[in-house]
Scaffold this motif. Structure first.
Motif, PDB file in Angstrom:
ATOM      1  N   ASN A   1       0.821  -1.206   0.000  1.00  0.00           N
ATOM      2  CA  ASN A   1       0.000   0.000   0.000  1.00  0.00           C
ATOM      3  C   ASN A   1       0.856   1.257   0.000  1.00  0.00           C
ATOM      4  OD1 ASN A   1      -2.535  -1.365   0.147  1.00  0.00           O
ATOM      5  ND2 ASN A   1      -2.144  -1.748   2.317  1.00  0.00           N
ATOM      6  N   PHE A   2       2.074   1.112   0.542  1.00  0.00           N
ATOM      7  CA  PHE A   2       2.955   2.269   0.691  1.00  0.00           C
ATOM      8  C   PHE A   2       4.321   1.950   0.088  1.00  0.00           C
ATOM      9  CE2 PHE A   2       0.003   2.099   4.263  1.00  0.00           C
ATOM     10  CZ  PHE A   2      -0.644   3.325   4.102  1.00  0.00           C
TER      11      PHE A   2
ATOM     12  N   ASP B   1       1.835   6.879  -0.466  1.00  0.00           N
ATOM     13  CA  ASP B   1       0.803   5.991  -1.002  1.00  0.00           C
ATOM     14  C   ASP B   1       1.175   5.595  -2.433  1.00  0.00           C
ATOM     15  OD1 ASP B   1      -0.861   6.052   1.227  1.00  0.00           O
ATOM     16  OD2 ASP B   1      -1.946   7.825   0.511  1.00  0.00           O
TER      17      ASP B   1
END
Length: 174
Positions: A7-8, A15
């Motif tokens: 997600n990161f 993001d």
């Protein structure tokens, strides 16, 4: 590089977004302009073949609890596939083999489990080239010898695609 979808960004923490790169949708960090490559996990296994059949393990952990496989698992950082296969055989069954005694058998890519894909390098070895009596290790509920004729008599089911590795080992080393 990641094993699971991220997600990161592992570099800057931003993001991630999706972007088509080289004809595929990839995870991309717009802040540091890096592709976050997602790669399969390397694993290795070894089929021990003797007069009584092929040594198989019943899984006690996911994926595939209760299904049968050729011994194997994840490679550790500094291991070759042969070394990892020999270690996994020892950990799962108590059977020992020298990595140099293993013969390359096959490779396969297993279906993803919880977003992770594995690529397995398979080896085979004759029982005469191993030492130790088989017994279940911590991730295994049972170890047994099977031939293609006897497998399934007690309701056993293979964890895919281990049935193909089992068959190939039996044909090559019987």
């Amino acid at each position: 590089m990641t094993t699971y979808p991220a997600n990161f960004c592992p570099y800057c923490g931003a993001d991630l977004t999706g972007r088509e790169i080289e004809g595929r949708e990839r995870q991309f960090c717009p802040d540091c302009e890096r592709v976050v490559w997602r790669n399969p996990v390397p694993t290795a296994g070894v089929a021990v073949v003797g007069a009584e059949g092929v040594l198989l393990t019943e899984r006690a952990v996911e994926p595939g609890i209760g299904e049968w496989t050729v011994s194997g698992g994840h490679l550790e950082l500094a291991e070759s596939p042969r070394e990892g296969a020999a270690r996994e055989l020892r950990e799962e069954t108590g059977v020992r083999v020298a990595p140099e005694d293993l013969t390359l058998l096959d490779t396969f890519s297993a279906a993803p489990f919880e977003g992770k894909r594995v690529v397995s390098v398979g080896f085979g070895v004759r029982r005469a080239d191993t030492a130790g009596d088989p017994h279940p290790g911590p991730e295994v509920s049972a170890v047994e010898w099977f031939t293609p004729e006897s497998f399934g008599d007690g309701g056993e089911v293979f964890h895919p695609p281990h049935g193909q590795r089992f068959e190939k080992a039996w044909r090559q080393f019987e």
